[in-house]
Design an enzyme around this catalytic site. Structure first.
Site, PDB file in Angstrom:
ATOM      1  N   ASP A 287       0.835  -0.951   0.152  1.00 28.02           N
ATOM      2  CA  ASP A 287       0.035   0.018   0.180  1.00 28.02           C
ATOM      3  C   ASP A 287       0.959   1.237   0.140  1.00 28.02           C
ATOM      4  OD1 ASP A 287      -2.334   1.525  -0.011  1.00 28.02           O
ATOM      5  OD2 ASP A 287      -3.129   0.620   1.706  1.00 28.02           O
TER       6      ASP A 287
HETATM    7  C1  NOJ Z   1      -4.065   3.796   0.040  1.00 26.24           C
HETATM    8  C2  NOJ Z   1      -5.499   2.913   0.279  1.00 26.24           C
HETATM    9  O1  NOJ Z   1      -5.430   2.101   1.668  1.00 26.24           O
HETATM   10  C3  NOJ Z   1      -5.529   1.768  -0.744  1.00 26.24           C
HETATM   11  O2  NOJ Z   1      -6.581   0.955  -0.526  1.00 26.24           O
HETATM   12  C4  NOJ Z   1      -5.367   2.288  -2.155  1.00 26.24           C
HETATM   13  O3  NOJ Z   1      -5.677   1.336  -3.032  1.00 26.24           O
HETATM   14  C5  NOJ Z   1      -4.220   3.083  -2.262  1.00 26.24           C
HETATM   15  N1  NOJ Z   1      -4.083   4.078  -1.357  1.00 26.24           N
HETATM   16  C6  NOJ Z   1      -4.053   3.817  -3.655  1.00 26.24           C
HETATM   17  O4  NOJ Z   1      -4.765   4.544  -3.846  1.00 26.24           O
END
Ligand code: NOJ
Length: 745
Positions: free
Chosen positions: A287
């Site tokens: 993430d």
């Molecule tokens: C953070 C989020 O936790 C995740 O779910 C997401 O896909 C990413 N950012 C990318 O935007």
């Protein structure tokens, strides 16, 4: 002689190449084309393939990093997210395939969470439909629209189980139950990915957030997770596994630590479980900057150490952190990582690029014509309306719904009655509010409303203390036969980084409702929100109460379909609604404890100031009709683990409307080597029954359904008695007892 020598050499070369080919063909992890490519790559180019950056066009996290176009040119970035539309992706893809040395195409990702342009209900809303086919279809449509706009990869499905509505991201998941969550995970992966990428109408799925992101302490986003291995494996991991078994090609790590180890540095999660136990062979992406965050977690002294930890744990691609790109080389020099590990990650990433056909045609997913004809076409709009209707949950009805023919004047009260911006949902991405049908428009434009006069009044904002408009609401109530009040949250109140300690309806909205109710007219309350809210007073002050979540582009039409009775509501809650924040976590599949709840004595597990039970339980939802359940039946009361058990029930639609029911089957293991939940969902079916119709619904249960992790943490069954409940929600007591016998005794 010379010719003979060349002929001999050519034969040798051919034999060695073919041998090589055969070896590589037999080893699914090796592919001649990809091996060839890897052999030509510099270290920087390899690390580039392991690097994913957001564009500056849109951002979904705290950092933006400029210069990504230069990185693409120099081969130092192989994937981008927050980049979409054919124009934009084509421009960037051209840089990659025309200006970079090896011309490796970029992979474009985006958070297509509940729609690309045609917005569907938020995932928790869709989960309320319990309609797997419909959810698969909506996932397909989202993928199709996004693919037509040049995208390859979505960061979905989010399959984090959560028992905590303070956590804003319950909005994005499927609720509290492992079985339902696993089924939905499977359906969504199938919808997103399909069987192949031949038609470029699918995306690569990314199951997230691995692992246990839905259980942060105190419901606070990004907070630590601490749970036993038993709970992790039994309650939280199965939906990720279900998504992988359904073919999800990528996995995203979570921000949190589990049992002291941040997920992006957890060899236990990423290698032992994911790769070795589950045989996952796609790639793992972190993430957003979660490698860098291992420094703040305090498990790495600096970003280089964090990167090495991540690679050694099993991460293949670094989202937004630039750690693999900039910092990790030091580990090669001092031997903490090996080039073979980097090659393995690059191989996995390139294999997926190849699988979707990017090397054959890097622009395969980009076509202006397709973008135009696909996005928001009529079929998609009607699918969104259908999904939205099915996602609505009727929580209370004193008989005023569906709206009677005698109703001539309706007063519609905002804050959310004419709203579009919030109704498209918390993760609407590129969805546009202007395409959304508000509640007011939906009510007015429905053919069944042709004789109804609507008055509309703005009463207050979602937040704030301003009650100055209350008086004008009061003045307009007297002429109305019915008042429809639309209250709830704004879309930024749920979702990522949107945890709340108090989950009542914000501002003065509850006061507004109380004031309206005191005027004595029938009140229908529509709640629009992203998470379970504390609705006790709202329920008491409403004659009918509808949980409408954020339903997407067709929200207003879908709610109108339900209010006018054109669609008989069939949604069931996928998560419990607490009476009070102090009860959290409150969930249906809790343990009995040694002192089960007993209201007649003091010394047992309970609160002094409120019941243990939630206000609305998991699986609960009303219909305009009612269904009568007979006692469940089984084909045998004694069965062994290798036999199938058939459990069935007769149900009858005894109300005045045709309708659909979700028949739910739960089990309870009465005595085991470890404590077992008082109920566990093991199967469900949706059945449509005409008014007066009866049906026998059967379920087939097998060994897996009765298995659990025993005291030695071994998965399997233990002989003994089970109760099998079949009913319309998790409160059902409609049960039959069976005995699992040990055949060898
Ligand atoms: C953070 C989020 O936790 C995740 O779910 C997401 O896909 C990413 N950012 C990318 O935007």
């Amino acid at each position: 002689m010379k010719n003979k020598f060349f002929a001999f050499f050519a034969i040798l070369l051919f034999i060695s190449c073919s041998k090589n080919n055969i070896a590589q063909k037999n080893d699914p992890s090796k592919d001649v084309f990809i091996e060839n490519l890897i052999s030509q790559m510099t270290l920087d180019e390899k690390l580039g393939q392991m690097t994913l950056f957001t564009t500056d066009w849109e951002s979904t996290g705290p950092t933006i990093r400029g210069g990504y176009e230069d990185d693409i040119k120099s081969g130092r970035c192989g994937a981008l997210f927050n980049s979409h539309t054919v124009d934009f992706t084509t421009r960037l893809q051209k840089i990659a395939v025309e200006q970079s040395r090896l011309k490796i195409p970029l992979l474009f990702g985006y958070d297509v969470i509940h729609g690309y342009k045609t917005m569907f209900p938020i995932p928790l809303g869709e989960a309320s439909s319990w309609d797997l086919k419909e959810m698969e279809n909506s996932a397909y449509i989202m993928a199709k629209e996004a693919a037509a706009s040049g995208l390859h990869w979505t960061f979905a499905p989010m399959v984090d189980i959560s028992r905590d509505p303070r956590w804003g991201r319950v909005m994005e998941g499927s609720g509290e139950d492992t079985y339902l969550g696993s089924k939905i995970a499977e359906a969504r992966v199938k919808g997103i990915q399909g069987n192949n990428f031949d038609k470029a109408d699918r995306l690569i799925a990314c199951v997230k957030h691995f692992a246990a992101y839905g259980a942060p302490a105190g419901g606070r986003d990004y907070n630590s997770v601490d749970m036993s291995d038993r709970v992790l494996r039994e309650t939280y991991l199965p939906p990720y596994k279900a998504a992988i078994d359904a073919g999800a090609l990528t996995v995203m790590t979570s921000f949190n630590d589990v049992d002291g180890v941040p997920a992006s540095g957890s060899k236990y999660l990423l290698t032992d479980i994911l790769r070795n136990e589950w045989k996952f062979d796609g790639f793992v992406v972190t993430d957003y900057t979660s490698i860098n965050e291992m420094v703040s977690h305090g498990v790495a002294a600096n970003e280089t150490d964090a990167g090495i930890l991540a690679l050694n744990a099993g991460v293949d691609m670094d989202m937004q952190g630039a750690i693999f790109q900039e910092k990790i080389k030091a580990g090669l020099q001092d031997g903490r990582i090996k080039i073979a590990q980097i090659d393995a990650s690059v191989r996995r990433i390139l294999q997926i690029k190849k699988k979707i056909g990017l090397f054959e045609d890097p622009f395969k997913f980009s076509s202006k014509e397709r973008e135009k004809e696909t996005i928001m076409n009529d079929a998609h709009i009607s699918a969104s309306r259908s999904m939205a209707k099915k996602s609505i949950v009727l929580l209370k009805n004193n008989g005023i719904l569906p709206i009677k023919k005698t109703v001539n004047q309706i007063l519609v009260v905002r804050p959310l009655a004419d709203d579009k911006e919030n109704l498209i949902g918390a993760w609407s991405g590129s969805g546009e509010a202007r395409h959304c049908v508000s509640l007011l428009s939906g009510l007015k434009q429905n053919p069944l409303a042709k004789n109804i006069v609507f008055n509309y009044v703005k009463a207050c904002e979602i937040e704030g203390n301003d009650k100055s408009a209350f008086e004008s609401v009061k003045n307009r109530i007297s002429g109305a036969d019915l008042v429809i009040v639309a209250i709830g949250e704004s879309k930024d109140m749920s979702g990522e980084a949107a945890s709340k300690a108090q989950i009542r309806i914000p501002g003065v909205q509850e006061e507004l409702l109380k004031m309206i109710r005191a005027e004595g007219k029938p009140v229908v309350t529509i709640v629009m929100n992203g998470r379970p809210l504390i609705l006790g007073d709202v329920k008491d002050n409403s004659d009918a109460l509808i949980e409408a979540w954020w339903l997407g582009s067709q929200a207003g039409n879908a709610i109108a379909d339900v209010l006018y009775g054109d669609y008989n509501p069939s949604g069931k809650l996928p998560i419990s609604f607490p009476r009070h924040e102090g009860q959290i976590p409150v969930y249906y599949n809790h343990k009995s404890t040694g002192r089960p709840f007993d209201p007649t004595s003091k010394w047992n597990t309970k609160y002094l100031d409120m019941p243990n039970t939630p206000l609305f339980s998991f699986g609960y939802g009303l219909s305009y009709t009612s269904f009568k359940y007979d006692k469940p039946m089984v084909n045998k009361t004694n069965f062994s683990a290798d036999e199938k058990l058939i459990a069935s029930v007769n149900i009858k639609n005894i109300g005045d409307y045709d309708g659909e029911e979700t028949i739910q089957l739960y089990i309870r293991d009465l005595v085991a080597s470890v404590t077992r939940p008082v109920k566990e969902l093991k199967a469900f079916k949706k059945e449509f029954l005409k008014k007066g119709e009866s049906k026998t619904i059967s379920f087939e249960l097998n060994k897996e359904d009765f298995s659990f992790y025993n005291r030695e943490m071994k998965w399997g069954t233990e002989p003994g008695e089970f109760d099998i409940f079949i009913g319309s929600d998790s409160d059902t007591q409609n049960a039959v007892r069976v005995t699992l016998i040990n055949k060898n005794k």
